[in-house]
Design a protein around this motif. Structure first.
Motif, PDB file in Angstrom:
ATOM      1  N   UNK A 221     -43.732 -56.317 -22.774  1.00 18.70           N
ATOM      2  CA  UNK A 221     -43.960 -56.616 -21.363  1.00 18.70           C
ATOM      3  C   UNK A 221     -44.543 -58.024 -21.285  1.00 18.70           C
ATOM      4  N   UNK A 222     -44.097 -58.823 -20.308  1.00 20.91           N
ATOM      5  CA  UNK A 222     -44.532 -60.212 -20.239  1.00 20.91           C
ATOM      6  C   UNK A 222     -44.815 -60.676 -18.830  1.00 20.91           C
ATOM      7  N   UNK A 223     -45.568 -61.775 -18.725  1.00 23.33           N
ATOM      8  CA  UNK A 223     -45.917 -62.350 -17.425  1.00 23.33           C
ATOM      9  C   UNK A 223     -46.071 -63.856 -17.564  1.00 23.33           C
ATOM     10  N   UNK A 224     -45.585 -64.581 -16.565  1.00 22.87           N
ATOM     11  CA  UNK A 224     -45.646 -66.041 -16.586  1.00 22.87           C
ATOM     12  C   UNK A 224     -47.052 -66.540 -16.252  1.00 22.87           C
ATOM     13  N   UNK A 225     -47.410 -67.670 -16.854  1.00 24.67           N
ATOM     14  CA  UNK A 225     -48.614 -68.417 -16.491  1.00 24.67           C
ATOM     15  C   UNK A 225     -48.137 -69.567 -15.614  1.00 24.67           C
ATOM     16  N   UNK A 226     -48.639 -69.638 -14.398  1.00 29.52           N
ATOM     17  CA  UNK A 226     -48.143 -70.648 -13.459  1.00 29.52           C
ATOM     18  C   UNK A 226     -49.118 -71.818 -13.338  1.00 29.52           C
ATOM     19  N   UNK A 227     -48.547 -72.999 -13.221  1.00 33.43           N
ATOM     20  CA  UNK A 227     -49.352 -74.190 -13.010  1.00 33.43           C
ATOM     21  C   UNK A 227     -49.733 -74.346 -11.554  1.00 33.43           C
TER      22      UNK A 227
END
Length: 281
Positions: A221-227
């Motif tokens: 399971x994954x999730x983006x790190x947003x700038x």
């Protein structure tokens, strides 16, 4: 017993061979540095010959070997040489002392310890994703699908899918089209309409999910790190065996991933603000 003269001759050959090998490495390193210094415009063969004071056959032979290894790339139109994709991978892995990687280490440790499973940090490069770090938790059975330095087309794997899904639709379509051939050849579970469907599911669920599409029994399971601009700067993911990622646990891990992704984004923002204040003094 080997004759003393034979021993001396053999040692002399070994010494000569070793010296030649070291000389070749020195020359290859020099060519890499010169190509890197040439910048975005690339380096011409003629210029590299002059700069190294080597013969054309020698320079061409070494450049060809470096291209074959992925350390250099040659533009088919201009014939100029540029740093290759493997240089980017090595440089990214070597960046453990800078930027996203060191900031993420505390979050990866928390994820691996709280989940018990393996936590990963990935970043996008062109139409690929690269795993920067793997942090294993205490659970005794580990997934073997991803290691630091591994590279896959964007969308293949949980962290990679999170990165792709966080991009605008136009970029998603372009990336999927660019990777169509390799997806069909090496990643059939992601080929055709599969990847666009996974992107839609990721956006709807709020996390990326890989139910063993790369390696049977290895789920993630994954999730983006947003700038600050909303674009993905990296992705966190947790990999585990199939039995440890049912729907209930995915919901729990989603909360952990969101907490750590937000923490990394906040920490990077704080560091940038601190650096800006220091420059303003």
């Amino acid at each position: 017993m080997e004759h003393p003269k034979s021993i001396s001759a053999r040692k002399a050959v070994q010494t000569t061979t070793g010296a030649r090998g070291a000389q070749s490495l020195d020359r290859a390193a020099t060519l890499l540095i010169l190509v890197g210094r040439a910048g975005p415009s690339g380096a011409r063969l003629a210029d590299l010959i002059v700069q190294t004071d080597l013969t054309k056959p020698t320079v061409h032979r070494m450049l060809t070997a470096l291209v074959r290894a992925g350390l250099l790339d040659q533009d088919p139109q201009t014939r100029r040489y540029h740093l290759g994709p493997e240089i980017y991978v090595l440089g990214t892995l070597a960046s453990a002392r800078f930027g996203l990687h060191p900031v993420s280490m505390r979050a990866l440790t928390r994820l691996s310890q709280e989940s018990g499973d393996s936590a990963f940090l990935s970043v996008a490069h062109d139409v690929y994703s690269i795993c920067l770090h793997r942090e294993d938790g205490p659970y005794p059975i580990k997934v073997q699908s991803l290691e630091a330095g591994d590279r896959h087309p964007l969308g293949v794997g949980a962290g990679s899918l999170a990165l792709l899904s966080a991009l605008p639709d136009r970029e998603v379509d372009q990336i999927i089209a660019a990777n169509a051939d390799i997806l069909s050849e090496k990643y059939p579970n992601y080929a055709g309409p599969a990847l666009p469907r996974l992107v839609s599911e990721t956006r709807r669920n709020g996390y990326a999910f890989n139910p063993g599409l790369m390696l049977s029994g290895s789920w993630a399971i994954g999730m983006a790190i947003r700038g600050e601009d909303g674009r993905p700067i990296g992705a966190l993911s947790i990999g585990a065996i199939e039995g440890r990622l049912d729907a209930k646990r995915r919901h729990e891990l989603k909360t952990l991933l969101r907490r750590e992704a937000d923490w990394i984004a906040m920490r990077l923002h704080q560091l940038r603000q601190g650096a800006a204040r220091s420059r303003g003094r």
